[in-house]
Design a protein around this motif. Sequence first.
Motif, PDB file in Angstrom:
ATOM      1  N   GLN A   5       0.836  -1.206   0.000  1.00 56.75           N
ATOM      2  CA  GLN A   5       0.000   0.000   0.000  1.00 56.75           C
ATOM      3  C   GLN A   5       0.870   1.255   0.000  1.00 56.75           C
ATOM      4  O   GLN A   5       0.510   2.258  -0.611  1.00 56.75           O
ATOM      5  N   GLU A   6       2.025   1.180   0.663  1.00 54.48           N
ATOM      6  CA  GLU A   6       2.939   2.324   0.681  1.00 54.48           C
ATOM      7  C   GLU A   6       3.505   2.588  -0.714  1.00 54.48           C
ATOM      8  O   GLU A   6       3.643   3.743  -1.121  1.00 54.48           O
ATOM      9  N   ASP A   7       3.825   1.510  -1.438  1.00 54.58           N
ATOM     10  CA  ASP A   7       4.316   1.664  -2.816  1.00 54.58           C
ATOM     11  C   ASP A   7       3.250   2.316  -3.690  1.00 54.58           C
ATOM     12  O   ASP A   7       3.536   3.234  -4.463  1.00 54.58           O
ATOM     13  N   ILE A   8       2.019   1.835  -3.556  1.00 54.82           N
ATOM     14  CA  ILE A   8       0.916   2.390  -4.342  1.00 54.82           C
ATOM     15  C   ILE A   8       0.702   3.855  -3.990  1.00 54.82           C
ATOM     16  O   ILE A   8       0.500   4.693  -4.878  1.00 54.82           O
ATOM     17  N   ALA A   9       0.791   4.177  -2.713  1.00 53.18           N
ATOM     18  CA  ALA A   9       0.624   5.572  -2.284  1.00 53.18           C
ATOM     19  C   ALA A   9       1.712   6.451  -2.882  1.00 53.18           C
ATOM     20  O   ALA A   9       1.438   7.584  -3.298  1.00 53.18           O
ATOM     21  N   ARG A  10       2.944   5.960  -2.958  1.00 52.17           N
ATOM     22  CA  ARG A  10       4.036   6.738  -3.571  1.00 52.17           C
ATOM     23  C   ARG A  10       3.755   6.983  -5.052  1.00 52.17           C
ATOM     24  O   ARG A  10       3.957   8.084  -5.558  1.00 52.17           O
ATOM     25  N   HIS A  11       3.289   5.952  -5.751  1.00 57.47           N
ATOM     26  CA  HIS A  11       2.949   6.107  -7.170  1.00 57.47           C
ATOM     27  C   HIS A  11       1.807   7.110  -7.344  1.00 57.47           C
ATOM     28  O   HIS A  11       1.846   7.946  -8.252  1.00 57.47           O
ATOM     29  N   TYR A  12       0.820   7.022  -6.485  1.00 60.61           N
ATOM     30  CA  TYR A  12      -0.325   7.926  -6.572  1.00 60.61           C
ATOM     31  C   TYR A  12       0.107   9.365  -6.305  1.00 60.61           C
ATOM     32  O   TYR A  12      -0.292  10.283  -7.042  1.00 60.61           O
ATOM     33  N   ASN A  13       0.928   9.574  -5.297  1.00 60.15           N
ATOM     34  CA  ASN A  13       1.410  10.925  -4.991  1.00 60.15           C
ATOM     35  C   ASN A  13       2.243  11.490  -6.140  1.00 60.15           C
ATOM     36  O   ASN A  13       2.130  12.678  -6.460  1.00 60.15           O
ATOM     37  N   ALA A  14       3.061  10.656  -6.763  1.00 62.15           N
ATOM     38  CA  ALA A  14       3.842  11.107  -7.918  1.00 62.15           C
ATOM     39  C   ALA A  14       2.915  11.481  -9.071  1.00 62.15           C
ATOM     40  O   ALA A  14       3.144  12.481  -9.766  1.00 62.15           O
ATOM     41  N   ALA A  15       1.864  10.698  -9.263  1.00 64.13           N
ATOM     42  CA  ALA A  15       0.901  11.009 -10.316  1.00 64.13           C
ATOM     43  C   ALA A  15       0.179  12.321 -10.018  1.00 64.13           C
ATOM     44  O   ALA A  15      -0.032  13.139 -10.917  1.00 64.13           O
ATOM     45  N   LEU A  16      -0.166  12.535  -8.753  1.00 62.69           N
ATOM     46  CA  LEU A  16      -0.809  13.800  -8.384  1.00 62.69           C
ATOM     47  C   LEU A  16       0.131  14.981  -8.580  1.00 62.69           C
ATOM     48  O   LEU A  16      -0.314  16.081  -8.919  1.00 62.69           O
ATOM     49  N   ASP A  17       1.431  14.771  -8.390  1.00 62.21           N
ATOM     50  CA  ASP A  17       2.405  15.828  -8.685  1.00 62.21           C
ATOM     51  C   ASP A  17       2.312  16.220 -10.161  1.00 62.21           C
ATOM     52  O   ASP A  17       2.362  17.405 -10.506  1.00 62.21           O
ATOM     53  N   SER A  18       2.181  15.219 -11.030  1.00 66.29           N
ATOM     54  CA  SER A  18       2.033  15.503 -12.457  1.00 66.29           C
ATOM     55  C   SER A  18       0.728  16.245 -12.735  1.00 66.29           C
ATOM     56  O   SER A  18       0.700  17.182 -13.535  1.00 66.29           O
ATOM     57  N   VAL A  19      -0.341  15.853 -12.072  1.00 62.24           N
ATOM     58  CA  VAL A  19      -1.635  16.533 -12.237  1.00 62.24           C
ATOM     59  C   VAL A  19      -1.487  17.998 -11.846  1.00 62.24           C
ATOM     60  O   VAL A  19      -1.918  18.901 -12.576  1.00 62.24           O
ATOM     61  N   ASN A  20      -0.876  18.242 -10.698  1.00 60.06           N
ATOM     62  CA  ASN A  20      -0.710  19.617 -10.218  1.00 60.06           C
ATOM     63  C   ASN A  20       0.148  20.442 -11.169  1.00 60.06           C
ATOM     64  O   ASN A  20      -0.127  21.618 -11.408  1.00 60.06           O
ATOM     65  N   LEU A  21       1.174  19.830 -11.725  1.00 62.78           N
ATOM     66  CA  LEU A  21       2.033  20.544 -12.670  1.00 62.78           C
ATOM     67  C   LEU A  21       1.239  20.893 -13.933  1.00 62.78           C
ATOM     68  O   LEU A  21       1.269  22.031 -14.401  1.00 62.78           O
ATOM     69  N   ILE A  22       0.506  19.921 -14.464  1.00 63.32           N
ATOM     70  CA  ILE A  22      -0.285  20.144 -15.677  1.00 63.32           C
ATOM     71  C   ILE A  22      -1.312  21.250 -15.452  1.00 63.32           C
ATOM     72  O   ILE A  22      -1.533  22.092 -16.323  1.00 63.32           O
ATOM     73  N   ASN A  23      -1.924  21.260 -14.289  1.00 67.68           N
ATOM     74  CA  ASN A  23      -2.971  22.232 -13.989  1.00 67.68           C
ATOM     75  C   ASN A  23      -2.426  23.571 -13.498  1.00 67.68           C
ATOM     76  O   ASN A  23      -3.185  24.520 -13.335  1.00 67.68           O
ATOM     77  N   GLY A  24      -1.122  23.634 -13.307  1.00 68.73           N
ATOM     78  CA  GLY A  24      -0.517  24.861 -12.802  1.00 68.73           C
ATOM     79  C   GLY A  24      -0.151  25.832 -13.907  1.00 68.73           C
ATOM     80  O   GLY A  24      -0.422  25.612 -15.095  1.00 68.73           O
ATOM     81  N   ASP A  25       0.471  26.905 -13.497  1.00 66.51           N
ATOM     82  CA  ASP A  25       0.903  27.946 -14.430  1.00 66.51           C
ATOM     83  C   ASP A  25       2.326  27.694 -14.897  1.00 66.51           C
ATOM     84  O   ASP A  25       3.149  27.143 -14.176  1.00 66.51           O
ATOM     85  N   LYS A  26       2.599  28.158 -16.099  1.00 62.01           N
ATOM     86  CA  LYS A  26       3.954  28.064 -16.658  1.00 62.01           C
ATOM     87  C   LYS A  26       4.876  28.980 -15.865  1.00 62.01           C
ATOM     88  O   LYS A  26       4.566  30.158 -15.672  1.00 62.01           O
ATOM     89  N   PRO A  27       6.003  28.448 -15.391  1.00 60.92           N
ATOM     90  CA  PRO A  27       6.971  29.303 -14.697  1.00 60.92           C
ATOM     91  C   PRO A  27       7.485  30.407 -15.619  1.00 60.92           C
ATOM     92  O   PRO A  27       7.623  30.211 -16.830  1.00 60.92           O
TER      93      PRO A  27
END
Length: 68
Positions: A5-27
């Motif tokens: 479950q910890e491995d899955i949580a790490r993968h999910y958090n990394a995926a959410l990082d990508s979501v946040n980047l995609i939905n964020g503003d261009k630096p």
Amino acid sequence: MELTQEDIARHYNAALDSVNLINGDKPENTTDEEWADTIARNKEHLTIMLAKEFWTTEDLIPLQDAVK
């Protein structure tokens, strides 16, 4: 190999990082070309992650929405 479950949580958090980047503003210091490449790479990451079969109760809707 079975993921914990910890491995899955790490993968999910990394995926959410990508979501946040995609939905964020261009630096400010990033060119349009660099930003487009960054978005494309992160969408590809999410596409790969969505194809994984180890998901359990995670909400994958934000991942799905980010690759549209």
